[in-house]
Design a protein around this motif. Structure first.
Motif, mmCIF file in Angstrom:
data_model
loop_
_atom_site.group_PDB
_atom_site.id
_atom_site.type_symbol
_atom_site.label_atom_id
_atom_site.label_comp_id
_atom_site.label_asym_id
_atom_site.label_seq_id
_atom_site.Cartn_x
_atom_site.Cartn_y
_atom_site.Cartn_z
ATOM 1 N N GLN A 172 -43.863 -44.483 18.369
ATOM 2 C CA GLN A 172 -44.882 -45.199 17.615
ATOM 3 C C GLN A 172 -44.275 -45.709 16.305
ATOM 4 O OE1 GLN A 172 -48.514 -43.068 17.203
ATOM 5 N NE2 GLN A 172 -49.569 -44.759 16.205
ATOM 6 N N VAL A 173 -44.650 -46.903 15.917
ATOM 7 C CA VAL A 173 -44.142 -47.506 14.685
ATOM 8 C C VAL A 173 -45.137 -47.201 13.569
ATOM 9 C CG1 VAL A 173 -43.319 -49.622 13.606
ATOM 10 C CG2 VAL A 173 -43.111 -49.344 16.070
ATOM 11 N N SER A 174 -44.650 -46.611 12.481
ATOM 12 C CA SER A 174 -45.534 -46.222 11.378
ATOM 13 C C SER A 174 -45.995 -47.439 10.574
ATOM 14 C CB SER A 174 -44.808 -45.251 10.441
ATOM 15 O OG SER A 174 -43.773 -45.926 9.745
ATOM 16 N N GLN A 175 -47.100 -47.250 9.852
ATOM 17 C CA GLN A 175 -47.615 -48.332 9.004
ATOM 18 C C GLN A 175 -46.624 -48.690 7.898
ATOM 19 O OE1 GLN A 175 -51.497 -46.818 7.816
ATOM 20 N NE2 GLN A 175 -52.482 -48.313 9.156
ATOM 21 N N SER A 176 -45.939 -47.670 7.361
ATOM 22 C CA SER A 176 -44.976 -47.958 6.291
ATOM 23 C C SER A 176 -43.788 -48.761 6.834
ATOM 24 C CB SER A 176 -44.508 -46.674 5.614
ATOM 25 O OG SER A 176 -43.948 -45.785 6.544
ATOM 26 N N CYS A 177 -43.393 -48.485 8.069
ATOM 27 C CA CYS A 177 -42.342 -49.277 8.698
ATOM 28 C C CYS A 177 -42.811 -50.720 8.862
ATOM 29 C CB CYS A 177 -41.965 -48.679 10.054
ATOM 30 S SG CYS A 177 -40.858 -49.715 11.043
ATOM 31 N N CYS A 178 -43.993 -50.896 9.397
ATOM 32 C CA CYS A 178 -44.523 -52.248 9.625
ATOM 33 C C CYS A 178 -44.659 -53.032 8.324
ATOM 34 C CB CYS A 178 -45.855 -52.178 10.363
ATOM 35 S SG CYS A 178 -45.682 -51.648 12.087
ATOM 36 N N ALA A 179 -45.030 -52.342 7.248
ATOM 37 C CA ALA A 179 -45.153 -53.015 5.948
ATOM 38 C C ALA A 179 -43.794 -53.545 5.495
ATOM 39 C CB ALA A 179 -45.734 -52.061 4.917
ATOM 40 N N GLN A 180 -42.746 -52.754 5.665
ATOM 41 C CA GLN A 180 -41.404 -53.198 5.284
ATOM 42 C C GLN A 180 -40.918 -54.334 6.189
ATOM 43 O OE1 GLN A 180 -39.569 -52.474 2.650
ATOM 44 N NE2 GLN A 180 -41.154 -51.095 1.918
ATOM 45 N N ILE A 181 -41.197 -54.217 7.487
ATOM 46 C CA ILE A 181 -40.798 -55.261 8.439
ATOM 47 C C ILE A 181 -41.519 -56.568 8.122
ATOM 48 C CG2 ILE A 181 -40.946 -55.969 10.875
ATOM 49 C CD1 ILE A 181 -38.670 -54.041 10.408
ATOM 50 N N GLN A 182 -42.774 -56.467 7.735
ATOM 51 C CA GLN A 182 -43.533 -57.673 7.396
ATOM 52 C C GLN A 182 -42.903 -58.377 6.195
ATOM 53 O OE1 GLN A 182 -47.716 -57.113 6.609
ATOM 54 N NE2 GLN A 182 -48.137 -59.221 7.153
ATOM 55 N N THR A 200 -37.420 -55.184 18.610
ATOM 56 C CA THR A 200 -38.778 -55.153 19.160
ATOM 57 C C THR A 200 -39.807 -54.664 18.141
ATOM 58 O OG1 THR A 200 -38.642 -52.879 20.038
ATOM 59 C CG2 THR A 200 -37.870 -54.675 21.475
ATOM 60 N N ILE A 201 -39.353 -54.138 17.011
ATOM 61 C CA ILE A 201 -40.279 -53.561 16.032
ATOM 62 C C ILE A 201 -41.292 -54.573 15.503
ATOM 63 C CG2 ILE A 201 -40.465 -52.429 13.778
ATOM 64 C CD1 ILE A 201 -37.914 -50.891 14.471
ATOM 65 N N PRO A 202 -40.909 -55.800 15.127
ATOM 66 C CA PRO A 202 -41.935 -56.731 14.650
ATOM 67 C C PRO A 202 -43.061 -56.953 15.672
ATOM 68 C CG PRO A 202 -39.771 -57.563 14.093
ATOM 69 C CD PRO A 202 -39.562 -56.368 14.992
ATOM 70 N N LYS A 203 -42.691 -57.043 16.950
ATOM 71 C CA LYS A 203 -43.705 -57.208 17.991
ATOM 72 C C LYS A 203 -44.552 -55.943 18.113
ATOM 73 C CE LYS A 203 -44.436 -58.414 22.807
ATOM 74 N NZ LYS A 203 -43.814 -58.805 24.067
ATOM 75 N N ARG A 204 -43.909 -54.782 18.064
ATOM 76 C CA ARG A 204 -44.635 -53.519 18.176
ATOM 77 C C ARG A 204 -45.551 -53.286 16.978
ATOM 78 N NH1 ARG A 204 -39.508 -50.121 18.976
ATOM 79 N NH2 ARG A 204 -40.845 -48.325 18.639
ATOM 80 N N CYS A 205 -45.263 -53.947 15.869
ATOM 81 C CA CYS A 205 -46.144 -53.879 14.688
ATOM 82 C C CYS A 205 -47.305 -54.878 14.806
ATOM 83 C CB CYS A 205 -45.348 -54.187 13.423
ATOM 84 S SG CYS A 205 -44.244 -52.872 12.892
ATOM 85 N N ASN A 206 -47.297 -55.677 15.865
ATOM 86 C CA ASN A 206 -48.318 -56.714 16.074
ATOM 87 C C ASN A 206 -48.392 -57.701 14.910
ATOM 88 O OD1 ASN A 206 -49.226 -55.754 18.630
ATOM 89 N ND2 ASN A 206 -50.301 -54.111 17.544
ATOM 90 N N LEU A 207 -47.234 -58.071 14.386
ATOM 91 C CA LEU A 207 -47.199 -59.031 13.284
ATOM 92 C C LEU A 207 -47.424 -60.436 13.826
ATOM 93 C CD1 LEU A 207 -44.163 -57.679 11.236
ATOM 94 C CD2 LEU A 207 -46.595 -57.216 10.902
ATOM 95 N N ALA A 208 -48.473 -61.058 13.354
ATOM 96 C CA ALA A 208 -48.844 -62.383 13.850
ATOM 97 C C ALA A 208 -47.808 -63.440 13.477
ATOM 98 C CB ALA A 208 -50.209 -62.775 13.299
ATOM 99 N N ASN A 209 -47.219 -63.333 12.298
ATOM 100 C CA ASN A 209 -46.283 -64.360 11.816
ATOM 101 C C ASN A 209 -44.833 -63.935 11.971
ATOM 102 O OD1 ASN A 209 -48.366 -66.075 11.034
ATOM 103 N ND2 ASN A 209 -48.585 -65.050 9.080
ATOM 104 N N ARG A 210 -44.551 -63.135 12.983
ATOM 105 C CA ARG A 210 -43.166 -62.716 13.199
ATOM 106 C C ARG A 210 -42.349 -63.898 13.732
ATOM 107 N NH1 ARG A 210 -45.973 -60.780 17.673
ATOM 108 N NH2 ARG A 210 -44.970 -61.267 19.656
#
Length: 118
Positions: A56-66, A96-106
């Motif tokens: 699972q990808v954490s919210q803090s990871c997704c925030a940095q990836i964004q 694959t992390i940006p996709k797994r974070c469901n980032l719309a503007n990846r």
């Protein structure tokens, strides 16, 4: 006196060209103030997600990836950096992390070394 003026102008132009080239070469994929390896350190919350596609990808990871995703060349350089490799990140999984974070503007389809961002 006229020859001295030409030399002076030539020197000024040479300095300006040198400064311009230095500015361009000094800016890496992530800008002038940081490097991909420094930015990779900020992705510590992504360590397990970069090693295991099912983690699972954490919210803090997704925030940095964004944040990094706003500059795809920096994001790519970070994912392929020495720091990422030394941390055990698998580039095939890391991209694959940006996709797994469901980032719309990846940056979908961005070429990252031998990989394409999904």
């Amino acid at each position: 006196m006229e020859g001295y003026t030409y030399i002076k102008v030539f020197c000024i132009v040479g300095v300006l060209v040198f400064v311009s080239i230095s500015e361009i070469e000094g800016a890496g994929e992530c800008g002038k103030s940081t490097t991909p390896d420094n930015e990779a350190l900020k992705l510590a919350p992504c360590a397990s997600a970069a090693q295991d596609e099912n983690a699972q990808v954490s919210q803090s990871c997704c925030a940095q990836i964004q944040k990094l995703g706003k500059n795809p060349s920096c994001l790519c350089a970070v994912m392929l950096s020495n720091t990422a490799k030394l941390s055990g990140a698998d580039p095939k999984v890391a991209i694959t992390i940006p996709k797994r974070c469901n980032l719309a503007n990846r940056p979908v389809g961005y070429k990252c070394g031998p990989y394409l961002l999904p």
